[in-house]
Design an enzyme around this catalytic site. Structure first.
Site, PDB file in Angstrom:
ATOM      1  N   SER A   5     -14.107 -33.845 -20.857  1.00 26.84           N
ATOM      2  CA  SER A   5     -13.299 -33.211 -21.893  1.00 26.84           C
ATOM      3  C   SER A   5     -13.302 -31.698 -21.794  1.00 26.84           C
ATOM      4  O   SER A   5     -12.263 -31.053 -21.990  1.00 26.84           O
ATOM      5  CB  SER A   5     -13.801 -33.633 -23.280  1.00 26.84           C
ATOM      6  OG  SER A   5     -13.833 -35.026 -23.410  1.00 26.84           O
ATOM      7  N   HIS A  56     -16.056 -28.618 -25.709  1.00 30.33           N
ATOM      8  CA  HIS A  56     -14.617 -28.410 -25.803  1.00 30.33           C
ATOM      9  C   HIS A  56     -14.273 -26.923 -25.908  1.00 30.33           C
ATOM     10  O   HIS A  56     -13.362 -26.440 -25.227  1.00 30.33           O
ATOM     11  CB  HIS A  56     -14.064 -29.158 -27.014  1.00 30.33           C
ATOM     12  CG  HIS A  56     -14.061 -30.638 -26.847  1.00 30.33           C
ATOM     13  ND1 HIS A  56     -13.521 -31.505 -27.789  1.00 30.33           N
ATOM     14  CD2 HIS A  56     -14.521 -31.429 -25.850  1.00 30.33           C
ATOM     15  CE1 HIS A  56     -13.656 -32.753 -27.369  1.00 30.33           C
ATOM     16  NE2 HIS A  56     -14.269 -32.726 -26.201  1.00 30.33           N
TER      17      HIS A  56
END
Length: 229
Positions: A141, A189
């Site tokens: 991610s 992230h």
């Protein structure tokens, strides 16, 4: 009107076919992630995810602060970005990587795309360690957030409206999702996103400098050709 020297040069016509190329780096990254997922599954990770010690591949590859600090397992900074916590996790990540990579890689080139991906992966790992060093973290991610960040920067500099194109809303939705639900690495992230934004800006500026140098060189050659006619 063209000078004799320029007339002898073959004119290169750029078409849609020449402007784009197969996203081989994107395809290779997806293949690597899938292979690693199959390897971790075979070694003991349940298909629906892991909740502890789950086999050799997982145990020796997951991003985990104490293992890096005490055992000096620095490879975990990279390997954690190729492990996934179950089929749904890798499915969503690889689907996202496919769609973003299909757009960005042909636009900036294979080397630049690979650079954005791996720099964002490393930044995502450091972000995860900064926010939650004692929590085992896996997934691509962070790298994908970085690729998406670079895409937004490149699109902005090419005159594509960020909000009208939907890129801004997709980014906002993913950020809200990251902060709302538990079990998601916010640091990973954010770290990947920041790295991707920076890489995207650097690629744009570097490309602009190369373009200006090429224009200056072309102007010099043109002037020289006219002077010697």
């Amino acid at each position: 009107m063209r000078c004799p020297e320029c007339a002898r040069d073959r004119t290169k016509v750029r078409t849609t076919r020449t402007l784009t190329s197969a996203p081989v780096v994107t395809q290779a990254l997806i293949a690597i992630n899938v292979i690693v997922f199959l390897a971790e599954t075979v070694s003991g990770v349940p298909f629906n995810g892991c909740s502890g010690a789950c086999g050799t591949v997982w145990n020796h590859g997951v991003l985990f602060g104490p293992s890096i600090h005490i055992s000096h397992d620095y490879w975990r900074i990279v390997t954690g970005g190729f492990l996934h916590d179950g089929f749904f996790h890798i499915f969503v990540n690889m689907l996202s990587l496919y769609f973003v990579g299909m757009v960005l890689e042909p636009a900036i080139g294979h080397v630049n795309f690979a650079t954005v991906y791996f720099v964002s992966l490393l930044a995502g790992s450091f972000g995860a360690l900064l926010f939650q060093p004692d929590v085992p973290t896996v997934g691509a991610s962070g790298a994908i957030f970085g690729v998406f960040g670079a895409l937004i920067v490149v699109a902005y500099h090419r005159g594509i409206p960020i909000w009208q194109s939907g890129l801004g809303f997709v980014l906002l939705f993913n950020l809200i999702f990251s902060f709302t639900f538990s079990g998601i690495s916010v640091g990973g992230h954010l770290g990947g996103l920041v790295a991707g934004l920076i890489c995207g800006e650097m690629i744009v500026q570097w490309g602009e400098r190369r373009r200006m140098q090429a224009l200056a060189l072309g102007g010099w050659r043109s002037s020289g050709s006219r002077a010697w006619r």
